[in-house]
Design an enzyme around this catalytic site. Structure first.
Site, mmCIF file in Angstrom:
data_model
loop_
_atom_site.group_PDB
_atom_site.id
_atom_site.type_symbol
_atom_site.label_atom_id
_atom_site.label_comp_id
_atom_site.label_asym_id
_atom_site.label_seq_id
_atom_site.Cartn_x
_atom_site.Cartn_y
_atom_site.Cartn_z
ATOM 1 N N HIS A 18 0.841 -1.196 0.000
ATOM 2 C CA HIS A 18 0.000 0.000 0.000
ATOM 3 C C HIS A 18 0.874 1.243 0.000
ATOM 4 O O HIS A 18 2.095 1.168 -0.059
ATOM 5 C CB HIS A 18 -1.028 -0.038 1.134
ATOM 6 C CG HIS A 18 -0.459 -0.043 2.529
ATOM 7 N ND1 HIS A 18 0.453 0.886 2.980
ATOM 8 C CD2 HIS A 18 -0.697 -0.864 3.578
ATOM 9 C CE1 HIS A 18 0.746 0.654 4.240
ATOM 10 N NE2 HIS A 18 0.076 -0.419 4.627
ATOM 11 N N HIS A 21 3.850 1.504 2.389
ATOM 12 C CA HIS A 21 5.032 0.724 1.969
ATOM 13 C C HIS A 21 5.752 1.436 0.829
ATOM 14 O O HIS A 21 6.973 1.524 0.798
ATOM 15 C CB HIS A 21 4.637 -0.668 1.473
ATOM 16 C CG HIS A 21 3.838 -1.485 2.444
ATOM 17 N ND1 HIS A 21 2.628 -2.042 2.108
ATOM 18 C CD2 HIS A 21 4.072 -1.845 3.715
ATOM 19 C CE1 HIS A 21 2.161 -2.722 3.145
ATOM 20 N NE2 HIS A 21 3.009 -2.613 4.142
ATOM 21 N N CYS A 126 -1.003 -7.581 22.009
ATOM 22 C CA CYS A 126 -1.775 -7.258 20.792
ATOM 23 C C CYS A 126 -1.321 -8.198 19.685
ATOM 24 O O CYS A 126 -0.146 -8.191 19.312
ATOM 25 C CB CYS A 126 -1.572 -5.803 20.379
ATOM 26 S SG CYS A 126 -2.384 -5.431 18.804
ATOM 27 N N CYS A 129 0.092 -6.429 16.466
ATOM 28 C CA CYS A 129 1.406 -5.826 16.735
ATOM 29 C C CYS A 129 2.449 -6.894 17.048
ATOM 30 O O CYS A 129 3.645 -6.636 16.950
ATOM 31 C CB CYS A 129 1.347 -4.886 17.934
ATOM 32 S SG CYS A 129 0.511 -3.330 17.643
ATOM 33 N N CYS A 144 -5.328 -1.515 21.905
ATOM 34 C CA CYS A 144 -4.042 -1.189 21.293
ATOM 35 C C CYS A 144 -4.159 0.181 20.646
ATOM 36 O O CYS A 144 -5.122 0.456 19.934
ATOM 37 C CB CYS A 144 -3.680 -2.247 20.253
ATOM 38 S SG CYS A 144 -2.355 -1.720 19.153
ATOM 39 N N HIS A 147 -3.962 -0.384 16.737
ATOM 40 C CA HIS A 147 -5.022 -1.156 16.088
ATOM 41 C C HIS A 147 -6.411 -0.876 16.629
ATOM 42 O O HIS A 147 -7.394 -1.337 16.060
ATOM 43 C CB HIS A 147 -4.705 -2.652 16.172
ATOM 44 C CG HIS A 147 -3.493 -3.010 15.377
ATOM 45 N ND1 HIS A 147 -2.239 -3.125 15.935
ATOM 46 C CD2 HIS A 147 -3.340 -3.230 14.052
ATOM 47 C CE1 HIS A 147 -1.364 -3.413 14.986
ATOM 48 N NE2 HIS A 147 -2.004 -3.480 13.844
ATOM 49 N N LYS A 294 -3.589 6.555 10.108
ATOM 50 C CA LYS A 294 -2.561 5.699 9.532
ATOM 51 C C LYS A 294 -3.204 4.732 8.539
ATOM 52 O O LYS A 294 -4.299 4.233 8.774
ATOM 53 C CB LYS A 294 -1.864 4.904 10.633
ATOM 54 C CG LYS A 294 -0.602 4.231 10.095
ATOM 55 C CD LYS A 294 -0.026 3.185 11.012
ATOM 56 C CE LYS A 294 1.227 2.588 10.376
ATOM 57 N NZ LYS A 294 1.664 1.366 11.005
ATOM 58 N N LYS A 297 -5.141 -1.851 6.875
ATOM 59 C CA LYS A 297 -6.216 -2.669 6.366
ATOM 60 C C LYS A 297 -7.450 -2.534 7.269
ATOM 61 O O LYS A 297 -8.575 -2.439 6.786
ATOM 62 C CB LYS A 297 -5.750 -4.119 6.369
ATOM 63 C CG LYS A 297 -6.351 -4.942 5.286
ATOM 64 C CD LYS A 297 -5.541 -6.204 5.150
ATOM 65 C CE LYS A 297 -6.320 -7.248 4.385
ATOM 66 N NZ LYS A 297 -5.477 -8.399 4.095
HETATM 67 ZN ZN LIG Z 1 -1.692 -3.439 17.932
#
Ligand SMILES: [Zn+2]
Length: 499
Positions: A18, A21, A126, A129, A144, A147, A294, A297
């Site tokens: 994505h 990256h 997590c 992570c 998290c 996330h 951020k 997905k």
């Molecule tokens: Zn996480």
């Protein structure tokens, strides 16, 4: 010859490539190309991170073996980088044998040094992570921070790396290597983490099957950090080709700000324990946010970089990524910003400059470029562009390097507007102005080539210059006076049609 070894993070194969990256990889590519212009021996590495619990889960869900799963995803990265004109010299996959050998060697060395010991771990973990967190590192409700999902309570027997023993050694190392982390405020973040006290971290799991077994206890599989971080050394031969390893290590790790702790604290301590040099430095980028979030997905804001290439062209996309955001800061990706940058910097400035220069040379100089003057009024602007670009690339600041380069483009357009060669009769006056403008364009083609490799080659050829712009050397070939004159200058199609 100076050697430069640059690495991107390796990308975890549960996601397709994505924008995030692509961002780090394009920055790394442009830096690698700049160092090649400097005449250095460059090794630029990227790759994929293919082990861990998440891969196992994704593979299970897809009804595939983990190896089948990663074998399908890894090529998507290699193909994306090809389409983005990434000049990586190597692509490491952590499922490769050379990597497994090197990871086992690194683990064994740290174990033999007494820095890896068996212990019991209890904590909040997590899964995405792959990290345990303390309460103060979590959002209310045990979520998290990255996330935004609840962590799970785990208790298990793990091997631990005794990071807590490395606080002073790390502080001493950073003291002896000022500026090792760029930009500086990211370095302060890392030092803050070290000064705040270091907790031992887990290096193994018994619950995990998809990974590299610990060489002294194969009930345990190496957990993410020893497996993933080691790619920077295993790819250049650690554990499998010592001559090659000695040639390239230590290198510079390009990373995102979310992995500072692992790269700037864990990683150097692991290497010290193993009797190896820490990385030579770290260039820490911010995040490229979309709508202030951020890219991930889970948040559903994933932008496919290849779609943007289809929209705006390869070099239009590369330029935006490099020029728009100061490396180290967060950037906010917007489509309007992409189009705006394209029109102002590429269509109206660079594209327009080449087009008007070629048009006037065609009409007033019979299509043959006149030589520049040594005492040209543009020579100072060219020298400033070279100095600014050199400084910007050296500081891992592509946006500064490109801004310095674009100052020369703007100065040259202004110079043409002041002199209006299109209104002047053919003769020495026009020749003088056009020779200067051609020389400025030649220098721009060299300095901008790390960002816009294809476009700069086209400019090079339209100026009637032979060979590859990428074979030029800085500073010598970016100094004023290199355009010989007497070449056939070609107008061609617009480099960047307005959007
Ligand atoms: Zn996480």
């Amino acid at each position: 010859m100076t050697r430069t070894y640059l690495t991107t993070p390796i990308y975890y194969v549960t996601a397709k490539p994505h924008l995030g990256h692509a961002y780090t990889t394009i920055v790394g590519d442009a830096l690698a190309r700049w160092h090649r212009l400097l005449g250095e021996d460059v090794h630029f590495l990227t790759g994929t991170d293919e082990h861990g619990q998440k891969v196992q889960e994704y593979a299970d869900a897809a009804g595939k073996s983990p190896q089948e799963f990663v074998d399908e995803i890894a090529p998507l990265y290699a193909e994306a980088w090809k389409k983005l004109n990434i000049s990586n010299d190597d692509f490491i996959r952590t499922t490769e044998q050379r990597h497994k050998i090197g990871v086992a060697e690194l683990l064994q060395r740290c174990y033999d040094a007494g820095d890896i010991e068996l212990d019991v771990y209890k904590g909040k973990y997590c899964v995405p992570c792959e990290e345990y967190y303390t309460d103060d590192e979590l959002d209310p409700g045990d979520l998290c921070k990255i996330h935004k999902r609840p962590v799970e309570y785990y208790e298990e027997e793990n091997y631990f790396f005794r990071l807590s023993r490395f606080q002073q050694r790390l502080l001493d190392w950073y003291d002896a290597h000022p500026g090792a982390i760029q930009p500086e405020f990211r370095g302060n973040e890392a030092l803050g983490l070290i000064r705040g006290g270091l907790r031992d971290f887990s290096v193994s799991r018994t619950s995990l099957k998809w990974g590299i077994p610990l060489p002294w206890d194969d009930k345990h599989v190496a957990y993410v950090w020893f497996d993933a971080l080691a790619n920077y050394i295993t790819a250049v031969g650690f554990g499998s080709d010592n001559d090659e390893f000695g040639k390239w290590w230590p290198g510079v790790n390009l990373i995102g700000k979310d992995i500072i702790r692992h790269h700037c604290v864990y990683w150097p301590a692991m290497l010290m324990s193993a009797g190896l040099e820490p990385a030579a430095g770290y260039a820490v980028g911010g995040w490229l946010l979309v709508g202030g979030e951020k890219l991930s997905k889970t948040s559903g804001n994933v932008v496919n970089p290849l779609d943007l290439v289809d929209d705006i062209g390869l070099d239009g996309f590369r330029y935006y990524v490099l020029a728009e955001t100061a490396y180290g800061q967060d950037g906010d990706f917007t489509y309007e910003g992409l189009i705006g940058r394209y029109n102002s910097d590429l269509a109206n400035n660079l594209g327009n400059l080449l087009s008007r220069v070629a048009t006037v040379v065609g009409k007033k100089c019979d299509g043959v470029g006149p030589a520049p003057r040594q005492d040209s009024p543009l020579a100072a602007a060219a020298a400033a562009a070279l100095a600014g670009a050199t400084e910007g690339w050296a500081a891992y600041q592509p946006s500064k390097a490109l801004d310095a380069t674009w100052q020369l483009i703007r100065a040259t357009n202004a110079y043409l507007e002041t002199n209006e060669p299109w209104k002047t009769e053919p003769g020495p006056e026009v020749d003088a102005v056009m020779g200067d403008a051609l020389e400025a364009l030649r220098i721009v083609a060299v300095l901008a080539s790390p960002a816009l490799p294809d476009t700069c080659q086209i400019v090079w050829e339209r100026l009637g210059l032979s060979g590859q712009v990428s074979d030029q050397r800085v500073p010598v070939n970016a100094a004023w006076g290199g355009y010989p004159g007497g070449t056939a200058v070609v107008k061609g199609d617009p480099l960047f049609p307005r959007r």
